[in-house]
Write an enzyme that holds these catalytic residues in place. Structure first.
Site, short mmCIF file in Angstrom:
data_model
loop_
_atom_site.label_atom_id
_atom_site.label_comp_id
_atom_site.label_asym_id
_atom_site.label_seq_id
_atom_site.Cartn_x
_atom_site.Cartn_y
_atom_site.Cartn_z
N CYS A 293 46.43 35.19 37.58
CA CYS A 293 45.97 36.30 38.44
C CYS A 293 47.04 36.68 39.47
O CYS A 293 47.34 35.90 40.38
CB CYS A 293 44.67 35.88 39.13
SG CYS A 293 44.14 36.95 40.49
N CYS B 259 45.84 36.92 43.11
CA CYS B 259 45.62 35.58 43.67
C CYS B 259 46.90 35.05 44.30
O CYS B 259 46.89 34.45 45.39
CB CYS B 259 45.15 34.61 42.60
SG CYS B 259 43.56 35.03 41.84
#
Length: 325
Positions: A33, A36
């Site tokens: 991700c 993230c």
């Protein structure tokens, strides 16, 4: 990885932390991700400043490695941040939007204070989830709007990190300890200047506000004095440098007299209301300290006035990733 962040390796470990720590803030992420990774330094910075052993614990949970935990809490978007108190989820923020994480920070600050022994003494002014401590009474018709401060974007120049806390303690909801002994940066709940008596504090707001009064709490010690001369600058998009401040006309200049400090070590500074009608940020420049002292100390800063509607925050092009099936 910040030493203040615990990486969860099992469901049993996470359940144990939920039981042993009053407050737990969990970052559910995935290694694939991108958002993230982008928000991770922000989360770790908050953890470094607000984490407290057995009271406020920050954890990261890899949703691919800990699928049972992710399933239990219905994690579908990466990243997702959960705030737990006494093992129960009370707040959830989805996506890598620093503005949304900001709202969680305010809640964490309040929960951290609660974990340390209950709400602060004193009165009035509402913060997210509980009362704010005020070192002086509020002017009639106005409220404490300090909870509109964008805590993540606050900035303090010339602070002695070794002698006191970080900038965020200035907006903590609880009553200041007033302690004078030297503490680590993670433990002290006040700030002191470093190389001289000057401090430069940048306070961005989530709303357009009308400011009526600035309340400053300062517990003078042998090492650091209370502020004396203060200059205020409204609506700067960033913090001012010391040279820039000297060359810029202040919105208001205030000399705080010894008689202005009450028995709570707080001075209520009335502002020229007509000049503070549409405020999006405030720079507080402490120019000098009492009695010509070489260091100055601040314990709390409170903004008193009226807050408008929250501004529409800019959105990231991609605030998160859906978890792969």
């Amino acid at each position: 990885m910040s030493s203040k962040v615990t990486h969860i390796t099992s469901a049993a470990q996470f359940d144990g932390l939920l039981k042993s720590s009053k407050v737990v803030i969990a970052d559910f992420f995935a290694t694939w991700c991108g958002p993230c990774k982008m928000i991770a330094p922000v989360f770790e910075k908050i953890a470094t400043q607000l984490g407290r052993e057995n009271a406020v614990t920050f954890v990261k949970i890899d949703t691919d490695a800990q699928k049972d935990i992710a399933s239990k809490y219905s994690i579908r978007v990466m990243p997702t941040f959960l705030l737990f108190r006494d093992g129960t989820e009370i707040e959830r923020v989805q996506g890598a939007d620093p503005r949304k994480l900001e709202s969680l920070v305010t809640k964490v600050a309040l929960e951290a204070h609660t974990a340390g022994g209950g709400a602060g003494e004193g009165s009035s002014g509402a913060s997210s989830g509980g009362p704010l401590w005020n070192g002086a009474s509020l002017p009639r018709g106005y409220s404490d709007i300090t909870d509109n401060v964008e805590v993540l974007r606050t900035e303090l120049l010339n602070v002695d990190d070794a002698a006191a806390g970080g900038v965020r303690v200035l907006f903590a909801p609880g009553k200041p300890s007033g302690k004078s002994e030297a503490l680590s940066a993670g433990a002290a709940d006040w700030v002191e200047s470093d190389t001289d008596e000057q401090l430069m504090l940048f306070i961005p707001l989530q709303t357009n506000a009308k400011l009526h009064t600035l309340q400053i709490t300062s517990h003078a010690t042998e090492d650091a004095a209370r502020p004396q001369l203060i200059k205020l600058y409204s609506n700067s998009p960033h913090n001012l440098g010391f040279d820039e401040a000297e060359d810029t006309l202040a919105t208001q200049e205030i000399t705080i007299k010894p008689t202005d400090w009450n028995d709570q070590a707080t001075a209520s500074i009335p502002l020229k209301f007509v000049k503070f009608q549409n405020i999006t940020s405030l720079v507080v420049f402490v120019v000098s300290a009492e009695d010509g002292a070489e260091k100055v100390r601040l314990d709390r800063v409170r903004l008193i006035g009226e807050a408008g509607e929250k501004r529409e925050m800019g959105k990231l092009e991609k605030i998160g990733d859906e978890q792969p099936e």
